[in-house]
Write an enzyme that holds these catalytic residues in place. Structure first.
Site, PDB file in Angstrom:
ATOM      1  N   ALA A 150      -0.475   0.938   5.475  1.00 20.18           N
ATOM      2  CA  ALA A 150      -1.790   1.040   5.094  1.00 20.18           C
ATOM      3  C   ALA A 150      -2.037   1.155   3.750  1.00 20.18           C
ATOM      4  O   ALA A 150      -2.937   0.554   3.407  1.00 20.18           O
ATOM      5  CB  ALA A 150      -2.235   2.299   6.015  1.00 20.18           C
ATOM      6  N   LEU A 153      -1.672  -1.953   1.959  1.00 21.06           N
ATOM      7  CA  LEU A 153      -2.747  -2.811   2.206  1.00 21.06           C
ATOM      8  C   LEU A 153      -3.922  -2.508   1.364  1.00 21.06           C
ATOM      9  O   LEU A 153      -4.574  -3.300   0.759  1.00 21.06           O
ATOM     10  CB  LEU A 153      -2.851  -2.886   3.378  1.00 21.06           C
ATOM     11  CG  LEU A 153      -4.171  -3.662   4.206  1.00 21.06           C
ATOM     12  CD1 LEU A 153      -4.026  -5.254   3.552  1.00 21.06           C
ATOM     13  CD2 LEU A 153      -4.427  -3.518   5.696  1.00 21.06           C
ATOM     14  N   TYR A 154      -4.448  -1.308   1.461  1.00 21.10           N
ATOM     15  CA  TYR A 154      -5.814  -1.055   1.044  1.00 21.10           C
ATOM     16  C   TYR A 154      -5.558  -0.994  -0.620  1.00 21.10           C
ATOM     17  O   TYR A 154      -6.743  -1.472  -1.267  1.00 21.10           O
ATOM     18  CB  TYR A 154      -5.935   0.579   1.469  1.00 21.10           C
ATOM     19  CG  TYR A 154      -6.021   0.610   2.945  1.00 21.10           C
ATOM     20  CD1 TYR A 154      -6.606  -0.230   3.693  1.00 21.10           C
ATOM     21  CD2 TYR A 154      -5.826   1.960   3.311  1.00 21.10           C
ATOM     22  CE1 TYR A 154      -6.609  -0.011   4.937  1.00 21.10           C
ATOM     23  CE2 TYR A 154      -5.640   2.473   4.863  1.00 21.10           C
ATOM     24  CZ  TYR A 154      -6.343   1.113   5.759  1.00 21.10           C
ATOM     25  OH  TYR A 154      -6.250   1.368   7.159  1.00 21.10           O
ATOM     26  N   ARG A 155      -4.641  -0.597  -1.108  1.00 18.31           N
ATOM     27  CA  ARG A 155      -4.419  -0.792  -2.606  1.00 18.31           C
ATOM     28  C   ARG A 155      -4.383  -1.936  -3.169  1.00 18.31           C
ATOM     29  O   ARG A 155      -5.205  -2.598  -3.997  1.00 18.31           O
ATOM     30  CB  ARG A 155      -3.257   0.031  -3.262  1.00 18.31           C
ATOM     31  CG  ARG A 155      -3.227   1.443  -2.906  1.00 18.31           C
ATOM     32  CD  ARG A 155      -4.558   2.007  -3.719  1.00 18.31           C
ATOM     33  NE  ARG A 155      -4.327   3.656  -3.564  1.00 18.31           N
ATOM     34  CZ  ARG A 155      -5.312   4.502  -3.656  1.00 18.31           C
ATOM     35  NH1 ARG A 155      -6.576   3.992  -4.097  1.00 18.31           N
ATOM     36  NH2 ARG A 155      -5.188   5.688  -3.688  1.00 18.31           N
TER      37      ARG A 155
END
Length: 193
Positions: A150, A153-155
């Site tokens: 997670a 992905l976000y970074r």
């Protein structure tokens, strides 16, 4: 495996909510006893302005779910984040602007056995493509050194910290609240049909 991302209508999302909540419970390691209460919440949220719901499918198998809508001060999550910002000494000018115009990524989950295969990226980029709002906001459980799929992905999509080690009412785990400007890098606006 061929994964299809499918946008659901509000009624389709409501009908599928019990199955989708199972993915949420599995991915977040929550007690299955909360299934009905979460299903009820998810069904109510289809009426929020800007509601968008997606599933990741492999044939008939649902591998992931994502949904969101425009943030608003009368919603529980918004009030929680505003509390966290105040407790951290804010809001500053940027935080005020952020909280006035954002798309809340309410949930994004991929079955644990299918994580790390790009399904979450497809769900999130599809969810945020042409999403209303100048920013996307989401929360994710804290993990040591951000060492999970997670956070990676976000970074990679440009999400930055708004709050760290924040405790939502009713959850004993600390969360990070992250934001990214919209459109995401590499996403343009939909061209006219």
């Amino acid at each position: 495996m061929t994964v299809e991302i499918r946008r659901l209508t509000g009624p389709e999302f409501a009908v599928l909510s019990p199955r989708l909540v199972e993915i949420y419970i599995e991915a977040m390691d929550y007690d299955p006893a909360i299934s009905q209460s979460r299903t009820d919440v998810w069904r109510r949220e289809i009426t929020q302005p800007g509601f968008t719901g997606l599933v990741a499918l492999d044939g008939d198998a649902v591998l992931g779910v994502a949904y969101g809508y425009l943030g608003a001060p009368d919603l529980w999550w918004d009030r929680q984040v505003r509390r966290g910002i105040r407790e951290a000494g804010g809001p500053d000018t940027d935080q005020l602007a952020l909280m006035r115009d954002y798309f809340e990524v309410a949930e994004i989950h991929v079955r644990p056995g299918h994580q790390g295969r790009g399904i979450g990226r497809k769900l999130l980029t599809s969810l945020l493509w042409n999403a209303p709002g100048s920013h996307a906001l989401l929360s994710t459980p804290e993990v040591d050194n951000e060492a999970n799929f997670a956070f990676g992905l976000y970074r990679s999509l440009g999400f930055r910290d708004v709050l760290r080690h924040f405790f939502f009412d009713g959850d004993a785990r600390p969360f990070a609240v992250l934001s990214a400007p919209l459109p995401l890098p590499g996403q343009g606006l939909r061209s006219p049909a």
